[in-house]
Design a protein around this motif. Structure first.
Motif, short mmCIF file in Angstrom:
data_model
loop_
_atom_site.label_atom_id
_atom_site.label_comp_id
_atom_site.label_asym_id
_atom_site.label_seq_id
_atom_site.Cartn_x
_atom_site.Cartn_y
_atom_site.Cartn_z
N ILE A 53 39.31 29.85 41.95
CA ILE A 53 40.25 30.10 43.05
C ILE A 53 39.50 30.29 44.36
O ILE A 53 38.61 31.14 44.45
N HIS A 54 39.92 29.54 45.38
CA HIS A 54 39.29 29.61 46.71
C HIS A 54 40.35 29.49 47.80
O HIS A 54 41.51 29.18 47.52
N CYS A 55 39.92 29.71 49.04
CA CYS A 55 40.71 29.38 50.23
C CYS A 55 39.88 28.38 51.03
O CYS A 55 38.67 28.54 51.18
N ASN A 56 40.52 27.34 51.53
CA ASN A 56 39.83 26.27 52.24
C ASN A 56 39.50 26.68 53.67
O ASN A 56 40.03 27.66 54.18
N ALA A 57 38.62 25.90 54.32
CA ALA A 57 38.30 26.08 55.73
C ALA A 57 37.87 24.74 56.30
O ALA A 57 37.21 23.95 55.62
N MET A 58 38.26 24.48 57.53
CA MET A 58 37.88 23.24 58.19
C MET A 58 36.69 23.45 59.12
O MET A 58 35.86 22.58 59.27
N GLY A 59 36.60 24.62 59.72
CA GLY A 59 35.52 24.90 60.68
C GLY A 59 34.50 25.87 60.13
O GLY A 59 34.36 26.03 58.92
N THR A 101 40.93 36.17 46.94
CA THR A 101 40.88 35.44 45.66
C THR A 101 40.84 36.41 44.48
O THR A 101 41.37 36.09 43.41
N ARG A 102 40.24 37.57 44.66
CA ARG A 102 40.23 38.55 43.58
C ARG A 102 41.63 39.13 43.35
O ARG A 102 42.03 39.36 42.22
N GLU A 103 42.37 39.34 44.43
CA GLU A 103 43.74 39.83 44.27
C GLU A 103 44.60 38.78 43.54
O GLU A 103 45.35 39.12 42.62
N ILE A 104 44.46 37.52 43.93
CA ILE A 104 45.22 36.46 43.26
C ILE A 104 44.77 36.34 41.81
O ILE A 104 45.60 36.18 40.90
N ALA A 105 43.46 36.41 41.56
CA ALA A 105 42.95 36.32 40.19
C ALA A 105 43.53 37.44 39.32
O ALA A 105 43.93 37.20 38.18
N ILE A 151 49.20 35.02 26.86
CA ILE A 151 48.08 34.06 26.98
C ILE A 151 46.80 34.84 27.21
O ILE A 151 46.75 35.75 28.05
N ASP A 152 45.77 34.49 26.48
CA ASP A 152 44.45 35.12 26.59
C ASP A 152 43.80 34.68 27.90
O ASP A 152 43.46 33.51 28.07
N ALA A 153 43.64 35.61 28.83
CA ALA A 153 43.08 35.27 30.14
C ALA A 153 42.15 36.38 30.61
O ALA A 153 42.38 37.56 30.33
N GLN A 154 41.12 35.98 31.35
CA GLN A 154 40.19 36.96 31.92
C GLN A 154 39.45 36.38 33.11
O GLN A 154 39.30 35.17 33.23
N ARG A 155 39.00 37.27 33.99
CA ARG A 155 38.14 36.88 35.10
C ARG A 155 36.70 36.79 34.60
O ARG A 155 36.29 37.61 33.79
N ILE A 156 35.95 35.83 35.12
CA ILE A 156 34.54 35.73 34.72
C ILE A 156 33.63 36.49 35.68
O ILE A 156 32.46 36.70 35.37
N VAL A 157 34.15 36.90 36.84
CA VAL A 157 33.39 37.70 37.80
C VAL A 157 34.26 38.91 38.15
O VAL A 157 35.03 38.87 39.10
N PRO A 158 34.15 39.99 37.37
CA PRO A 158 35.03 41.12 37.60
C PRO A 158 34.70 41.95 38.85
O PRO A 158 35.58 42.58 39.41
N GLY A 159 33.47 41.93 39.32
CA GLY A 159 33.09 42.74 40.48
C GLY A 159 33.33 42.04 41.80
O GLY A 159 33.86 40.94 41.86
N GLU A 160 32.91 42.70 42.90
CA GLU A 160 33.09 42.14 44.24
C GLU A 160 31.90 41.31 44.71
O GLU A 160 32.04 40.53 45.64
#
Length: 194
Positions: free
Chosen positions: A78-84, A29-33, A45-54
């Motif tokens: 931004i997330h990735c889903n999971a069923m289990g 998600t950090r790579e995508i962000a 467009i003015d954009a920034q991450r709100i959590v810059p660290g890991e």
């Protein structure tokens, strides 16, 4: 209008990875962000991450950071889903977007724009009904922010085919483009309605 990007969980959050350990949600998600912020900035467009660290940042602190910008912002988490539980491969697959139970019309517009872009790109969009493109859930980050907010689940980290797609350059570009195009479409619609 400032675009705020929340990149989900932190490095130390338990689980949150594919059963084979190849996809770690915090890193993905950090790579995508980063790709998304760069793409938005390239569009002026003015954009920034709100959590810059890991490391993980508590939800209340992320909400505080977002709310410091007031209502002239939008938030995409931004997330990735999971069923289990992350121990075995599952069959659920696809992309989805969520708004809070108390979502504003602008949150719903943003969710619809994102989902429509995914559909246009022939992505399997998970939705509650054929007519409704987004889910409603009691996610703290969507419920407590003062600006329009959505939470995006980019496929499933416990589905083998989804993981292969997510880790491919094609998949990373697809996820980034859905977010980039959906946000820019929302901003155009927002400006038309002002």
């Amino acid at each position: 209008m400032r675009i705020l990007i929340d990149n989900g969980h932190g490095k130390e959050t338990p689980g949150k990875c594919s059963p084979d350990g190849r996809l770690k949600e915090y890193a993905y998600t950090r790579e995508i962000a980063d790709r998304l912020v760069t793409g938005l900035q390239n569009e002026g467009i003015d954009a920034q991450r709100i959590v810059p660290g890991e490391n993980d940042v508590a939800l209340f602190e992320r909400v505080r950071r977002v709310n410091a910008f007031g209502k002239d912002a939008i938030l995409v988490s931004i997330h990735c889903n999971a069923m289990g539980n992350g121990a075995e491969w599952m069959s659920a697959s696809g992309w989805s977007v969520f708004v809070g139970v108390n979502a504003s019309m602008n949150s719903k517009r943003l969710a619809r724009q994102l989902a429509q872009v995914a559909l246009n790109r022939k992505v399997k969009v998970r939705r509650p009904s054929p007519q409704k493109l987004y889910w409603t859930a009691n996610f703290y980050i969507c419920q407590q922010t003062n600006c329009p907010a959505v939470l995006v689940e980019n496929f499933f980290q416990d589905n083998k085919e989804d993981v292969e797609f997510l880790l491919s350059e094609e998949g990373k570009q697809c996820v980034t483009n859905i977010l980039l195009e959906g946000i820019t479409n929302y901003l155009k619609e927002y400006q038309r309605n002002m």
